[in-house]
Design a protein around this motif. Structure first.
Motif, mmCIF file in Angstrom:
data_model
loop_
_atom_site.group_PDB
_atom_site.id
_atom_site.type_symbol
_atom_site.label_atom_id
_atom_site.label_comp_id
_atom_site.label_asym_id
_atom_site.label_seq_id
_atom_site.Cartn_x
_atom_site.Cartn_y
_atom_site.Cartn_z
ATOM 1 N N ALA A 213 -1.133 3.864 5.125
ATOM 2 C CA ALA A 213 -0.953 2.464 4.736
ATOM 3 C C ALA A 213 -1.141 1.505 5.907
ATOM 4 O O ALA A 213 -1.754 0.439 5.740
ATOM 5 C CB ALA A 213 0.436 2.272 4.114
ATOM 6 N N GLU B 20 -8.939 8.609 -6.460
ATOM 7 C CA GLU B 20 -9.961 7.742 -5.882
ATOM 8 C C GLU B 20 -11.316 8.427 -5.842
ATOM 9 O O GLU B 20 -12.354 7.752 -5.821
ATOM 10 C CB GLU B 20 -9.555 7.283 -4.484
ATOM 11 C CG GLU B 20 -9.332 8.398 -3.495
ATOM 12 C CD GLU B 20 -8.666 7.906 -2.224
ATOM 13 O OE1 GLU B 20 -8.985 8.435 -1.162
ATOM 14 O OE2 GLU B 20 -7.810 7.001 -2.299
ATOM 15 N N CYS C 234 -0.424 5.131 -0.687
ATOM 16 C CA CYS C 234 -1.455 5.260 0.350
ATOM 17 C C CYS C 234 -0.843 5.913 1.589
ATOM 18 O O CYS C 234 0.087 5.369 2.196
ATOM 19 C CB CYS C 234 -2.031 3.891 0.708
ATOM 20 S SG CYS C 234 -2.897 3.081 -0.653
ATOM 21 N N LEU D 32 -10.973 3.105 -0.480
ATOM 22 C CA LEU D 32 -10.938 2.045 0.520
ATOM 23 C C LEU D 32 -12.335 1.634 0.968
ATOM 24 O O LEU D 32 -12.623 0.437 1.119
ATOM 25 C CB LEU D 32 -10.122 2.510 1.734
ATOM 26 C CG LEU D 32 -10.085 1.562 2.932
ATOM 27 C CD1 LEU D 32 -9.311 0.296 2.579
ATOM 28 C CD2 LEU D 32 -9.467 2.256 4.146
ATOM 29 N N ARG E 132 -7.213 -1.626 -4.159
ATOM 30 C CA ARG E 132 -6.735 -0.412 -3.477
ATOM 31 C C ARG E 132 -5.472 0.122 -4.143
ATOM 32 O O ARG E 132 -5.336 1.333 -4.343
ATOM 33 C CB ARG E 132 -6.465 -0.725 -2.001
ATOM 34 C CG ARG E 132 -6.102 0.518 -1.185
ATOM 35 C CD ARG E 132 -7.273 1.448 -1.073
ATOM 36 N NE ARG E 132 -6.927 2.690 -0.373
ATOM 37 C CZ ARG E 132 -6.979 3.893 -0.917
ATOM 38 N NH1 ARG E 132 -7.363 4.043 -2.185
ATOM 39 N NH2 ARG E 132 -6.662 4.962 -0.220
ATOM 40 N N VAL E 133 -4.551 -0.759 -4.495
ATOM 41 C CA VAL E 133 -3.324 -0.350 -5.174
ATOM 42 C C VAL E 133 -3.640 0.301 -6.519
ATOM 43 O O VAL E 133 -2.953 1.229 -6.958
ATOM 44 C CB VAL E 133 -2.384 -1.561 -5.355
ATOM 45 C CG1 VAL E 133 -1.258 -1.253 -6.331
ATOM 46 C CG2 VAL E 133 -1.824 -1.994 -3.997
ATOM 47 N N GLU F 121 -4.896 1.249 6.830
ATOM 48 C CA GLU F 121 -5.650 0.593 5.766
ATOM 49 C C GLU F 121 -5.328 -0.899 5.705
ATOM 50 O O GLU F 121 -6.226 -1.729 5.501
ATOM 51 C CB GLU F 121 -5.356 1.252 4.426
ATOM 52 C CG GLU F 121 -5.877 2.672 4.333
ATOM 53 C CD GLU F 121 -5.827 3.226 2.923
ATOM 54 O OE1 GLU F 121 -5.585 2.438 1.977
ATOM 55 O OE2 GLU F 121 -6.036 4.437 2.748
ATOM 56 N N LEU G 263 0.827 -1.201 0.000
ATOM 57 C CA LEU G 263 0.000 0.000 0.000
ATOM 58 C C LEU G 263 0.867 1.259 0.000
ATOM 59 O O LEU G 263 0.563 2.235 -0.695
ATOM 60 C CB LEU G 263 -0.927 0.001 1.214
ATOM 61 C CG LEU G 263 -1.979 -1.107 1.261
ATOM 62 C CD1 LEU G 263 -2.784 -1.014 2.558
ATOM 63 C CD2 LEU G 263 -2.922 -1.028 0.063
ATOM 64 N N ARG G 264 1.938 1.240 0.775
ATOM 65 C CA ARG G 264 2.806 2.414 0.824
ATOM 66 C C ARG G 264 3.459 2.662 -0.535
ATOM 67 O O ARG G 264 3.584 3.817 -0.975
ATOM 68 C CB ARG G 264 3.872 2.224 1.909
ATOM 69 C CG ARG G 264 4.728 3.466 2.124
ATOM 70 C CD ARG G 264 5.695 3.292 3.284
ATOM 71 N NE ARG G 264 5.024 3.274 4.568
ATOM 72 C CZ ARG G 264 5.145 2.318 5.466
ATOM 73 N NH1 ARG G 264 5.922 1.264 5.224
ATOM 74 N NH2 ARG G 264 4.525 2.398 6.617
ATOM 75 N N GLY H 72 -6.082 2.187 -7.058
ATOM 76 C CA GLY H 72 -6.658 3.504 -6.850
ATOM 77 C C GLY H 72 -8.119 3.530 -6.446
ATOM 78 O O GLY H 72 -8.703 4.608 -6.311
#
Length: 275
Positions: free
Chosen positions: A26, A194, A23, A56, A50-51, A29, A18-19, A53
């Motif tokens: 991260a 997003e 995000c 969440l 999520r990666v 999440e 995620l980072r 975009g």
């Protein structure tokens, strides 16, 4: 005996993915996604979206507002944390047995959060007589809102702004909540992907100066508000003078409530008269 969850990767593995995708939160999440996943396949699907975009909240299937979880479906506007200021102010103003309307309701989060703050959830008997109506022009939002609002005894209608509200609500509404779109059209391209790529444009686009829908709410409010009733909307700080003028043009006394920590600005307009 093993569980399908035994195959889930470690938290730091998910955080790293995620980072790397940008995000900001991260760690938080990753913990939420791990808690929601039933299997490693579920988690891979959720993390992959999520990666890529996706917001969440629709991935999880819920968003939180004022400590209350509300269902949020893909393609439905995600309630922002700053909107808690609007709900809290509405709760402060609510009379006994309030009639509440949530326009541009999206998931119905504002009305649901207000109901819980007032103690009208099924687990409480403090104010079981709240009357709640919600309206949205988007069919997906209406379907989502019904899942959230109807269990509280509320009603959800589909229509443009107030067009589908029943006539018997005229001059009876104590609190008119309207989380209107207020992003200027040219500024939508500057929003996080997003939001601009995964939420309907109609929930974001407020026209050239961002106030097109707010002005329509200001014009409609006197038809619905009871004497002493209030309409509450969000705006940006730069929009405040024009937004106040819009409400006062229709005879509503207006004040502004801000919360710098949450970056929230709420206009509270009151119809004069004794309730």
């Amino acid at each position: 005996m093993t569980s399908p969850r035994d195959d889930l990767p470690a938290l730091d593995v998910v955080v790293a993915r995620l980072r790397a995708a940008g995000c900001v939160f991260a760690e938080d999440e990753a913990a939420l996604l791990l808690a929601a996943a039933a299997t490693s396949s579920d988690l891979e699907d959720m993390v992959g979206r999520r990666v890529a975009g996706f917001p969440l909240e629709p991935i999880l299937g819920w968003a939180e507002l004022c400590g209350v979880r509300v269902a949020v479906d893909p393609g439905v506007f995600v309630p922002r944390a700053r909107t808690a200021l609007l709900v809290e102010e509405a709760a402060r103003l609510a009379p006994r047995s309030p009639v509440v309307v949530d326009l541009c309701c999206g998931s119905g989060a504002l009305g649901v959060a207000l109901a819980h703050l007032l103690g009208t959830a099924p687990t409480s008997s403090r104010r079981p007589d709240l009357t709640l109506w919600a309206s949205d022009v988007e069919p997906a939002a209406v379907a989502c809102a019904r899942r959230n609002v109807e269990p509280l005894g509320g009603h959800v209608v589909e229509g443009d702004l107030d067009a589908s509200l029943p006539d018997h609500l005229a001059r009876r509404v104590d609190l008119l909540l309207a989380n209107v779109p207020y992003v200027p059209t040219d500024a939508i391209a500057l929003m996080p992907p997003e939001a601009r790529d995964h939420e309907p444009a109609v929930t974001l686009d407020g026209g050239a100066d961002g106030l097109d829908v707010l002005r329509r709410v200001a014009a409609a409010a006197p038809r619905w508000l009871a004497p002493g009733g209030h309409v509450l909307v969000e705006a940006s700080t730069g929009q405040v003078p024009d937004a106040v003028a819009a409400f006062e043009h229709h005879g509503l006394t207006t004040r502004v409530v801000t919360d710098d920590e949450r970056g929230a600005t709420v206009l509270v307009a009151r119809r004069t008269g004794t309730p």
